[in-house]
Design an enzyme around this catalytic site. Structure first.
Site, short mmCIF file in Angstrom:
data_model
loop_
_atom_site.label_atom_id
_atom_site.label_comp_id
_atom_site.label_asym_id
_atom_site.label_seq_id
_atom_site.Cartn_x
_atom_site.Cartn_y
_atom_site.Cartn_z
CG HIS A 102 -0.58 0.35 2.48
ND1 HIS A 102 -0.23 -0.57 3.45
CD2 HIS A 102 -0.40 1.56 3.07
CE1 HIS A 102 0.11 0.05 4.56
NE2 HIS A 102 0.03 1.35 4.36
CB SER A 109 2.70 1.76 6.38
OG SER A 109 1.43 1.45 6.86
CG ASP A 124 0.28 -3.99 2.81
OD1 ASP A 124 0.87 -3.52 1.82
OD2 ASP A 124 -0.51 -3.33 3.50
N1 ARG Z 1 -4.59 0.63 7.50
C1 ARG Z 1 -3.28 0.61 6.94
C2 ARG Z 1 -2.68 2.01 7.05
O1 ARG Z 1 -3.16 2.80 7.79
C3 ARG Z 1 -3.28 0.08 5.56
C4 ARG Z 1 -3.95 0.94 4.55
C5 ARG Z 1 -3.94 0.47 3.13
N2 ARG Z 1 -4.88 -0.57 2.85
C6 ARG Z 1 -6.15 -0.35 2.41
N3 ARG Z 1 -6.93 -1.39 2.25
N4 ARG Z 1 -6.64 0.84 2.15
O2 ARG Z 1 -2.13 2.60 6.19
N1 GLU Z 2 -1.11 1.49 7.62
C1 GLU Z 2 -0.50 2.58 8.32
C2 GLU Z 2 0.44 3.40 7.45
O1 GLU Z 2 0.23 3.53 6.27
C3 GLU Z 2 0.24 2.06 9.49
C4 GLU Z 2 -0.70 1.46 10.40
C5 GLU Z 2 -1.05 2.39 11.50
O2 GLU Z 2 -1.59 3.49 11.31
O3 GLU Z 2 -0.75 1.89 12.58
O4 GLU Z 2 1.36 4.00 7.92
#
Ligand code: ARG
Ligand code: GLU
Length: 684
Positions: A84, A620, A204
């Site tokens: 991502h 991330s 990921d």
């Molecule tokens: N929650 C994770 C973060 O905050 C992954 C986000 C990307 N994945 C998604 N399905 N949008 O970035």
């Molecule tokens: N998915 C998040 C990012 O893009 C990290 C996960 C979080 O926020 O803990 O940095």
């Protein structure tokens, strides 16, 4: 004063562990945590984590793009991050004919690695506490200028609301190439449905390579560039992790607000998040419907949809978490205790009142700023017009302006769909006008809307007449453009809101000034709390251990997920759960080769694991390291019950989610057929 303060800070950092595993620590000061880390299973030294003089782990960690982390895994600049985090780049290089989002991509050779214009990575050269220098009168801008002399990029960042100032010096590399990415059916498996959720089965990760000039220094893209040779890269451990094992996360968390008062928590949980969630729900519905109708639109809006949905979902979890924990009430009780202590100290006694009064003064205006940016500001062509209007005000020459504007028009249009934007504009303007406090809608704008018979008529007229959705336009067309005129109607509001433009409510100067002494007072008063500076996209270390947690009454969530769960979720009917056939076949044949292991009594492949590390957005892609400093996973998310940890970290349930490095290698090797990449890594 400064002496006393530095003493208080260093004492606060070394204080006993009161909140298990909470904290994001500055690498150069990690010495104060080493005893605690070693008691939890870390085997190395503070110098191994951060050193200016010799190669240390910090040389293997990069800020990837503007808000993710990555890590070197070979002597030739091979870099791992999340899928991502690479998503924008993968999308940018994709087309319907070469759909790397759907099919994945593996460079057949070094020559086949794809340059990603606009992508850069930053490597920290050093960091330095400059609090005393600033206190002695040196200007941060001068400190930065001096540090940038040797071709570095530098900035001075404040910690603890300005109680401490740090200089960060970086090397910024802009020749970064895509080496590989799994198909989205692995890299984004579970999509937005599984996002922020455990159990998780997402692979990921994506793979890049950093290139440098002949001298191994940063250089713009050139065929002559060579793979960058980092001072340090991570060794990979395939031994895996067990519950209770030490883990450490080294990366760039973006923003937390752990010390704000109950007022700020209430604003987030009861006002700000609910408003933003409601507006984004409507935007997402519009985008998703258009994506479902058209494959080209699905690609065009893939990255935009994912990032709008990501914060949208997180805010929902955050609201639930803050309410569940009663964070605002707990903070109020804490504040009462503090007030009792502070009452006999004139320099601190007024602080809570001052903070409260400052919030009262700026909150309505901050709400307007957030509402405006989530509604009108979400209209893409409006954003485009506003950006170009800035250029136009600096660039009076017609031909020069048209040339500049049109040169970036193709990039804007590549991921733009005017029908989607028009539908969003209708909803967002209506929401803006409805939610705006009495008399807040710019009068000229309100008049324009009603002269077209209402929002829908106005928006149809805008989209029917704007030239900004065309491939080319002249300066005269731009000057007369209806969207540009709309931007002008909002200029007074824009100007007014500049006073409250800040990363969050508590960061507005008139509030923040009280947090500087408040932080100092807290450190003096709450002596057994372990204070760490709020995240601010500077390099941090978090540590904890691999652990499951009680999800609900009678429901325990195990620390590891496996390929069995991927197959259980398999559903060819649903884009996000459509497992690649090759993976199905490998699973059916249990043909895992060196990647198979026994988990929960079954022969399978590990996929993800969770641990107690305190992380945030920006972490991330961060390396997850074991007690020996070897790479065991790549961090990519938090669990649903953790989403409030930017304001309150609950050690019982807060868990970060990582993709197991063995799944990464398995996918590269068996799905990507890129086993040649494994050869340049140090795999143990
Ligand atoms: N929650 C994770 C973060 O905050 C992954 C986000 C990307 N994945 C998604 N399905 N949008 O970035
Ligand atoms: N998915 C998040 C990012 O893009 C990290 C996960 C979080 O926020 O803990 O940095």
């Amino acid at each position: 004063m400064i002496k006393k303060l530095l003493l208080v800070i260093s004492f606060a950092m070394a204080a006993a562990v009161s909140h298990a595993d909470e904290g994001m620590w500055l690498p150069s000061l990690i010495g104060s945590r080493i005893k605690d880390m070693r008691s939890k299973g870390f085997r190395l030294t503070a110098e191994d984590i951060y050193s200016v003089n010799r190669a240390s782990m910090k040389d293997a960690v990069v800020l990837f793009g503007g808000g993710c982390t990555g890590e070197f895994v070979s002597a030739e600049g091979l870099l791992l991050t999340n899928h991502h985090c690479g998503y924008g780049a993968i999308q940018q290089l994709s087309s319907v004919a070469n759909d790397y989002l759907t099919d994945g991509f593996w460079a057949p050779s070094r020559e086949g690695e794809l340059p990603v214009p606009g992508l850069s990575v930053s490597i920290l050269v050093r960091m330095e506490d400059v609090t005393a220098r600033v206190a002695a009168g040196e200007k941060p801008a001068d400190i930065v200028a001096e540090a940038e002399k040797e071709g570095h990029k530098a900035d001075v960042q404040q910690m603890y609301y300005g109680n401490q100032q740090f200089l960060f010096v970086y090397d910024v590399f802009s020749d970064v190439r895509l080496v590989g990415a799994p198909p989205s059916s692995i890299g984004k498996f579970g999509g937005d449905t599984d996002n922020w959720v455990w159990p998780r089965h997402t692979g990921d990760f994506s793979v890049f390579r950093v290139y440098a000039g002949k001298d191994n220094r940063p250089a713009g893209y050139s065929k002559e560039n060579r793979p960058y040779r980092p001072r340090r890269h991570f060794t990979i451990s395939t031994r895996g992790v067990e519950e209770g094992d030490f883990t450490m996360i080294y990366g760039f968390p973006g923003s937390t607000q752990e010390y704000v008062t109950s007022d700020a928590v209430e604003y987030v949980a009861e006002v700000s998040d609910p408003m933003k969630i409601a507006l984004r729900t409507q935007r997402l519905d519009i985008i998703a419907a258009a994506q479902a109708r058209d494959a080209a639109v699905r690609i065009q809006y893939a990255s935009k949809h994912a990032s709008i949905a990501n914060a949208w979902k997180k805010w929902q979890g955050e609201v639930l978490g803050l309410r569940r924990l009663g964070t605002a009430a707990k903070k109020r009780a804490y504040e009462r205790e503090f007030a009792a202590w502070a009452s006999s100290r004139p320099e601190y006694a007024h602080l809570l009142d001052s903070i409260h009064a400052a919030y009262e003064a700026v909150r309505p205006e901050y709400y307007v700023a957030e509402l405006y940016s989530e509604s009108v500001g979400a209209i893409e062509v409006f954003g485009r017009a506003r950006g170009l209007a800035g250029t136009r005000s600096r660039m009076k020459d017609d031909a020069e302006f048209a040339g500049t504007a049109n040169s970036s028009q193709a990039a804007f249009l590549k991921n733009y769909n005017a029908d989607i934007d028009r539908a969003i504009a209708k909803r967002m303007i209506a929401e803006f006008m409805e939610r705006m406090p009495e008399g807040g809608v710019p009068a000229e704008f309100a008049a324009a809307v009603s002269s077209h018979g209402g929002v829908d008529g106005y928006v149809d007229w805008l989209f029917g007449n704007t030239a900004l959705t065309h491939e080319k336009f002249t300066a005269a067309e731009f000057d007369a453009d209806p969207v540009v005129r709309m931007v002008a109607m909002f200029a007074p509001l824009d100007k007014r809101l500049a006073a409250v433009r800040a990363r969050n409510l508590s960061d507005i100067a008139s509030v923040r000034r009280w947090y500087t002494p408040y932080m100092q007072a807290l450190m003096e008063w709450d002596t057994d709390r372990a204070f760490f500076p709020d995240a601010n996209l500077t390099l941090r270390v978090a540590y904890g251990s691999v652990a499951g947690y009680d999800y609900a009454d009678a429901v325990y969530h195990r620390h590891v997920s496996t390929l069995e769960g991927v197959i259980e979720k398999d559903n060819p009917e649903i884009y996000d759960y459509d497992v690649p056939q090759l993976l199905r076949d490998i699973h059916a044949a249990k043909d895992y080769g060196r990647w198979g292991c026994d988990i929960g009594g079954r022969r399978t492949v590990p996929v993800c694991f969770i641990a107690t590390n305190h992380t945030s957005g920006g972490n991330s892609g961060s390396p997850v390291l074991n007690g020996r400093g070897e790479l065991v996973g790549i961090n990519f998310d938090r669990t649903w019950l953790s989403t409030m940890s930017d304001m309150e970290f609950d050690p019982d349930v807060c868990r970060n989610i990582a993709v197991d490095i063995r799944y990464v290698l398995f996918v590269m090797d068996r799905i990507g057929g890129a086993s040649y990449l494994l050869e340049e890594m140090d795999i143990r």
